[in-house]
Design a protein around this motif. Structure first.
Motif, PDB file in Angstrom:
ATOM      1  N   LYS A  37       0.814  -1.209   0.000  1.00 49.63           N
ATOM      2  CA  LYS A  37       0.000   0.000   0.000  1.00 49.63           C
ATOM      3  C   LYS A  37       0.857   1.272   0.000  1.00 49.63           C
ATOM      4  O   LYS A  37       2.066   1.237   0.243  1.00 49.63           O
ATOM      5  CB  LYS A  37      -0.928  -0.002   1.219  1.00 49.63           C
ATOM      6  N   LYS A  38       0.217   2.399  -0.236  1.00 44.76           N
ATOM      7  CA  LYS A  38       0.870   3.697  -0.280  1.00 44.76           C
ATOM      8  C   LYS A  38       1.743   3.913   0.960  1.00 44.76           C
ATOM      9  O   LYS A  38       1.296   3.707   2.080  1.00 44.76           O
ATOM     10  CB  LYS A  38      -0.195   4.794  -0.381  1.00 44.76           C
ATOM     11  N   ASN A  39       3.001   4.291   0.723  1.00 45.73           N
ATOM     12  CA  ASN A  39       3.989   4.602   1.764  1.00 45.73           C
ATOM     13  C   ASN A  39       4.435   3.388   2.587  1.00 45.73           C
ATOM     14  O   ASN A  39       5.211   3.542   3.529  1.00 45.73           O
ATOM     15  CB  ASN A  39       3.467   5.671   2.730  1.00 45.73           C
ATOM     16  N   ALA A  40       3.967   2.186   2.245  1.00 45.96           N
ATOM     17  CA  ALA A  40       4.329   0.991   3.010  1.00 45.96           C
ATOM     18  C   ALA A  40       5.669   0.425   2.530  1.00 45.96           C
ATOM     19  O   ALA A  40       6.174   0.770   1.456  1.00 45.96           O
ATOM     20  CB  ALA A  40       3.242  -0.062   2.886  1.00 45.96           C
ATOM     21  N   ARG A  41       6.229  -0.495   3.354  1.00 43.21           N
ATOM     22  CA  ARG A  41       7.499  -1.138   3.032  1.00 43.21           C
ATOM     23  C   ARG A  41       7.379  -2.629   3.320  1.00 43.21           C
ATOM     24  O   ARG A  41       7.053  -3.023   4.433  1.00 43.21           O
ATOM     25  CB  ARG A  41       8.634  -0.538   3.865  1.00 43.21           C
ATOM     26  N   ASN A  72       4.839   5.784  -3.525  1.00 46.95           N
ATOM     27  CA  ASN A  72       5.851   5.981  -2.481  1.00 46.95           C
ATOM     28  C   ASN A  72       6.111   4.735  -1.639  1.00 46.95           C
ATOM     29  O   ASN A  72       6.682   4.834  -0.543  1.00 46.95           O
ATOM     30  CB  ASN A  72       5.455   7.139  -1.555  1.00 46.95           C
ATOM     31  N   ALA A  73       5.738   3.576  -2.125  1.00 45.01           N
ATOM     32  CA  ALA A  73       5.983   2.327  -1.396  1.00 45.01           C
ATOM     33  C   ALA A  73       7.340   1.747  -1.796  1.00 45.01           C
ATOM     34  O   ALA A  73       7.900   2.083  -2.846  1.00 45.01           O
ATOM     35  CB  ALA A  73       4.879   1.325  -1.681  1.00 45.01           C
ATOM     36  N   SER A 102       7.490   4.607  -6.601  1.00 44.33           N
ATOM     37  CA  SER A 102       7.858   3.498  -5.718  1.00 44.33           C
ATOM     38  C   SER A 102       9.250   2.975  -6.060  1.00 44.33           C
ATOM     39  O   SER A 102       9.805   3.256  -7.126  1.00 44.33           O
ATOM     40  CB  SER A 102       6.824   2.384  -5.807  1.00 44.33           C
ATOM     41  N   ASN A 103       9.811   2.197  -5.139  1.00 43.13           N
ATOM     42  CA  ASN A 103      11.124   1.581  -5.307  1.00 43.13           C
ATOM     43  C   ASN A 103      10.992   0.065  -5.252  1.00 43.13           C
ATOM     44  O   ASN A 103      10.090  -0.461  -4.589  1.00 43.13           O
ATOM     45  CB  ASN A 103      12.093   2.020  -4.212  1.00 43.13           C
TER      46      ASN A 103
END
Length: 235
Positions: A37-41, A72-73, A102-103
């Protein structure tokens, strides 16, 4: 199949898949469908090396995985080695659908036969498809198909020069260009790294066995992951 979530002191959730059958043989079907999900790692790894066992001649073991990586995940796909046994038949695919912000870090080591047992792959088959998309468009594509006498095929000096292990690493991030010389400094003569895009580092390597492979691969993965190797890799 089970998924375990070991405790760790990092900002990444570690998900460890466990194949309760111990391997894959003809007719088996495995599938993972995950979303970061968004901003998760998230780091996805395996408890141990996966094994492709002997299968009926025309019946493949099927492994199909799909991961969506939102805005941004950060996602690390880090399974341990896949070991092909004599008379195995493996059909495998991995699709990673990324947002442009994302990366992603991906590693796929393949071992051709139980080397310590002196096994040769005189009759085996693997069909592999790796696809990374960014904003719906193909960003990286890898296809592999080997069959019959794989050991003899890999023995050619112009193919693998007798290596029994191959490794693919793909890193997608804005700092890929800065990391390239660092990665190259860690590699043996049987490996190489380059930029496929300005944000995409691709490394390929050959090794005689898993021990030699891990000797250079673990330092590379530590550097690309920010020293966030999942626990099963360190056992």
């Amino acid at each position: 199949m089970k998924v375990l979530f070991p405790r760790n002191q990092t900002s990444f959730l570690q998900a460890v898949t466990v194949n309760t059958a111990g391997g894959a043989t003809g007719g088996d079907q495995f599938k993972i469908d995950a979303t970061v999900k968004k901003n998760a790692r998230l780091t996805l790894t395996t408890q141990a090396a996966e094994r492709a066992y002997m299968a009926p001649k025309f019946t493949a073991a099927s492994v199909h995985n799909k991961v969506t990586v939102e805005k941004n995940a950060q996602f690390h796909w880090m399974p341990q080695e896949t070991i092909l046994f004599e008379n195995s038949n493996l059909s495998r695919s991995l699709i990673i659908d990324m947002h442009e912000t994302s990366n992603c870090l991906l590693v796929e080591p393949l071992v051709f036969g139980r080397i310590a047992s002196g096994e040769r792959l005189n009759s085996a088959k693997i069909k592999d498809h790796i696809e990374i998309r960014k904003n719906g468009s193909i960003h990286f594509l890898e296809k592999l198909f080997l069959s019959n006498n794989i050991t003899e095929h890999l023995s050619s000096a112009t193919i693998a020069n007798g290596a029994n292990v191959t490794v693919l690493v793909v890193y997608i991030g804005s700092d890929a260009g800065k990391l390239l010389p660092v990665v190259r400094s860690l590699l043996p003569e049987t490996a190489g790294a380059s930029l496929a895009h300005k944000d995409t580092l691709v490394m390929r390597a050959l090794a005689p066995n898993s021990y030699e492979m891990r000797h250079f691969l673990i330092p590379v993965l530590k550097r690309l992951s920010g020293n966030l190797l999942p626990k099963p890799w360190m056992i």
